[in-house]
Design a protein around this motif. Structure first.
Motif, short mmCIF file in Angstrom:
data_model
loop_
_atom_site.label_atom_id
_atom_site.label_comp_id
_atom_site.label_asym_id
_atom_site.label_seq_id
_atom_site.Cartn_x
_atom_site.Cartn_y
_atom_site.Cartn_z
N ASP A 1 -97.22 -21.97 4.00
CA ASP A 1 -96.51 -21.88 3.17
C ASP A 1 -97.47 -21.77 1.83
OD1 ASP A 1 -94.24 -21.68 4.76
OD2 ASP A 1 -93.52 -24.02 4.10
N ASP A 2 -98.19 -22.75 1.78
CA ASP A 2 -99.19 -22.83 0.70
C ASP A 2 -99.82 -21.52 0.62
OD1 ASP A 2 -98.46 -25.37 0.53
OD2 ASP A 2 -100.46 -26.11 1.44
N GLU B 1 -106.68 -26.96 2.29
CA GLU B 1 -106.57 -26.63 0.89
C GLU B 1 -106.73 -25.20 0.46
OE1 GLU B 1 -107.35 -28.01 -3.79
OE2 GLU B 1 -108.51 -28.70 -1.77
N GLN C 1 -97.41 -25.79 6.76
CA GLN C 1 -97.21 -26.09 5.47
C GLN C 1 -98.52 -25.43 4.80
OE1 GLN C 1 -95.30 -28.25 3.21
NE2 GLN C 1 -96.71 -26.86 1.99
N ALA D 1 -97.47 -19.01 -1.05
CA ALA D 1 -97.16 -19.31 -2.52
C ALA D 1 -97.96 -18.81 -3.49
CB ALA D 1 -97.21 -20.93 -2.78
#
Length: 700
Positions: free
Chosen positions: A345-346, A197, A342, A349
């Motif tokens: 990408d996070d 995360e 992913q 962002a």
């Protein structure tokens, strides 16, 4: 899948393909049977060396039935379409990282794999290193206690950010730096702790590419996974190599160095306060010695075929193809690739959009009308030369492998044309309307046969194309390395000849000398309007800190110089080299002549590094290099390659060649001054400002 041997095809024949080929050839039950590349020469060059078939299209490769699986090794923007094409064609695929340019594209590849019943696997090669496997197993056993934090680093200089080539995929957009290097870091985190995360991303150390296009050389990402706080650090300036994974647990701290394939575990001990620190440091010292000796032994006994990077590919291939008919190894599975992409990408962002926005192209107001051509215009000298020509009023045509070059801010004056240097008709067509051609091309070949084809043959082809196209002046850049510079008592002028027999010289020096010999023959026999330039050790903005004309570098902080380092070196500023080249265009007496472009300020190697310290405050460890020992070491390698490994075209070493690297023989630069009116910088302070102070050697 065949029950006996898995046949592998390589799509893409660039630098990384050789590593894959070597690892696959060392993997049981696997053979490399095909190589595919849009460049027929590149495909055949790699394929012929490993006994494989060469292809120039993926369609033909698939239709041939020559392989059961492929490794996709092209630039990342081609990965998705090629992977899906091969999966639908009935082939398993392993895709080099980054497997795609986004998580969405990666999911599309995974969906194609599931639909076709074939495997999609990711080239996260560092996960296959022996020391990483040891660390992961130790963590699983609880040897480190409860792991609360991890630091995963890629701190390693990225020279193209400062000295090019700037057309690489990883420099096309700001995000590509993370997409290129991030999979290594995220791959470790996902494999050890699960999906990360992402909490925060910070970018630092900006640098401007040509056209004021900003890239960030520092990336710091804070994340968590599986209850572990993770810090990812990417640093691409000139820095000490730190490519590592550090785990902090309640019982131990483990550091895995994936550049060296070592694992060091720092644990507590139960001794009293006096003995405790001694025992702890002794334990660490013993581990360092054990890891160092072990690695040295493995590399020595394998003749350096099992260096850490090579072992990473071997470990990956063993895991991938050892389990191809059973359950997929999660480290390299398509699902893991999706999770890794992913996370990237996070992270992207969370970066402000302005930091990920490439500079807009300059509006083009007219089509260039080139009268000057620069072959090799994307290199260090070529970039500076092209900009100087534009400043002098020329429109320039740059020949490049691609259709774009490092001149986005000069669309009205510079056009980049992708023409193969093996295509004579294409060269002739590209030279129409051209008055002067600068040939700065070079080919770093390993065998004389390749040098004759890729360097000498190309130089002759360019010359004949220039002759056919009616070019008024061909300026060829040779090298001072072709001289014998081993005599401290001599002097080198343009009248100094090259050695009669250059078979024991390094390939670059020998090849360039042969190019000059044949070009001068064309001048004498057919009137080729030729001028030859031989730049010295070129320094200045856009050039590298780790200049191999000075010594053998070991990272950014240590260099073993060629020889004792007390003799003057033939330095020259990039602006002075360019000025000399430009003066060759219209000087009538220059035709048929050669010029050694060596500057007036000639520091010794030690003086140069002292000047770096004085100007920038960076102390670099400088160690003299024993040239006789270099030669003897080279002789041993020669014998091993020729007689143990049975390699062909191995260069016989010579002591004179090694001494020439130290540039013992000084140069006299009177000729370019007299004929060209060349005036290189003669003031030491001005030279140091151009060579060091304003050269951005460290990237920040």
């Amino acid at each position: 899948m065949s029950q006996s041997e898995t046949r592998i095809g390589l799509i893409g024949a660039g630098y990384i393909a050789a590593w894959h080929a070597d690892a696959l050839r060392a993997t049981p039950g696997v053979s490399v049977t095909a190589v595919c590349d849009v460049s027929e020469g590149a495909a055949k060059g790699l394929a012929d060396g490993i006994g494989a078939k060469a292809f120039t299209s993926v369609e033909d490769l698939i239709a041939s039935g020559a392989c059961d699986a492929v490794h996709i090794l092209t630039p990342p923007h081609l990965h998705k379409s090629l992977a899906i094409q091969c999966l639908e064609g009935g082939l398993h695929v392993l895709v080099e990282k980054p497997v795609a340019e986004s998580a969405e594209d990666t999911r599309a590849i995974q969906a194609a794999a599931e639909a076709s019943g074939k495997r999609f696997q990711a080239g996260h090669n560092f996960l296959g290193m022996p020391s990483y496997v040891r660390m992961k197993e130790a963590m699983a056993r609880g040897d480190f206690g409860r792991v609360s934090g991890a630091e995963i680093n890629w701190c390693f200089p990225l020279a193209p950010l400062r000295s090019g080539p700037f057309g690489l995929w990883l420099l096309r957009e700001p995000k590509n730096l993370l997409l290129e290097l991030g999979p290594h870091l995220m791959g470790f985190a996902v494999d050890l702790f699960g999906p990360p995360e992402i909490h925060k991303v910070e970018l630092s150390k900006p640098i401007n590419l040509p056209g004021d296009d900003t890239r960030f050389q520092g990336w710091r990402i804070l994340a968590s996974a599986g209850g572990v706080d993770i810090t990812f650090t990417i640093s691409l300036v000139e820095t000490t190599d730190d490519r590592s994974v550090t785990l902090r647990g309640s019982s131990a701290r483990a550091r895995f160095d994936y550049a060296a394939d070592t694992l060091i575990v720092d644990t507590e001990n139960t001794s009293d306060l006096v003995v405790n620190p001694l025992k702890r440091q002794m334990a660490l010292g013993w581990q360092h010695m054990r890891e160092g000796i072990g690695n040295a032994w493995v590399q020595f006994t394998s003749l350096n075929t099992k260096q850490p990077y090579a072992l990473s590919f071997r470990g990956m291939d063993a895991a991938v193809y050892g389990g191809l008919n059973g359950a997929a190894d999660a480290r390299f599975s398509g699902q893991t690739a999706v999770t890794v992409m992913q996370a990237l990408d996070d992270a992207l962002a969370l970066v402000p959009s302005e930091q990920l926005t490439a500079a807009p192209p300059v509006v083009k107001t007219r089509d260039p009308k080139p009268t000057a051509m620069v072959i090799g215009g994307t290199g260090f000298i070529g970039r500076a030369l092209t900009r100087r020509l534009v400043a002098d009023g020329y429109d320039v045509r740059v020949l490049s492998r691609g259709k774009t070059g490092p001149f986005p801010d000069l669309p009205d004056s510079v056009e980049t044309v992708g023409v193969s240097l093996h295509d004579r008709d294409g060269l002739v067509a590209a030279m129409q309307g051209i008055k002067v051609v600068f040939n700065l091309a070079k080919s770093m070949d390993k065998t004389w046969a390749d040098a004759l084809q890729n360097d000498v043959g190309v130089a002759m082809r360019i010359a004949m194309a220039a002759e056919e196209a009616g070019v008024k002046r061909l300026i060829y850049t040779g090298t001072i390395a072709s001289y014998d510079m081993s005599d401290r008592n001599g002097r080198i002028t343009e009248a100094t000849g090259f050695p009669d027999n250059m078979e024991d010289r390094n390939m670059y020096a020998r090849s360039k000398a042969e190019c000059e010999r044949r070009l001068m023959k064309l001048h004498r026999e057919r009137g080729l309007p030729l001028v030859i330039a031989r730049p010295g050790i070129v320094v200045g903005h856009g050039g590298p800190l780790q200049h191999w004309g000075i010594g053998r570098w070991h990272g950014a902080g240590a260099v073993r110089i060629w020889g004792p380092g007390k003799n003057a070196l033939p330095f020259v500023l990039i602006d002075d080299v360019v000025d000399g080249l430009v003066r060759m265009i219209d000087t009538p007496k220059a035709v048929g002549e050669s010029f050694n472009l060596v500057g007036d300020v000639q520091l010794s190697a030690r003086d140069y590094f002292d000047a770096i310290y004085e100007a920038l405050g960076a102390r670099i460890k400088v160690v003299p290099g024993n040239l006789t020992m270099f030669y003897l070491s080279d002789a041993v390698k020669y014998a091993l390659k020729k007689y143990a490994l049975r390699k062909k075209g191995v260069i016989r070493p010579s002591l004179a060649d090694w001494k020439s690297r130290a540039h013992f023989t000084p140069f006299v630069n009177d000729k370019p001054k007299e004929i060209l009116g060349w005036t290189p910088v003669s003031d030491r302070k001005t030279f140091i400002e151009g060579a060091i102070t304003h050269a951005n050697l460290f990237g920040f």
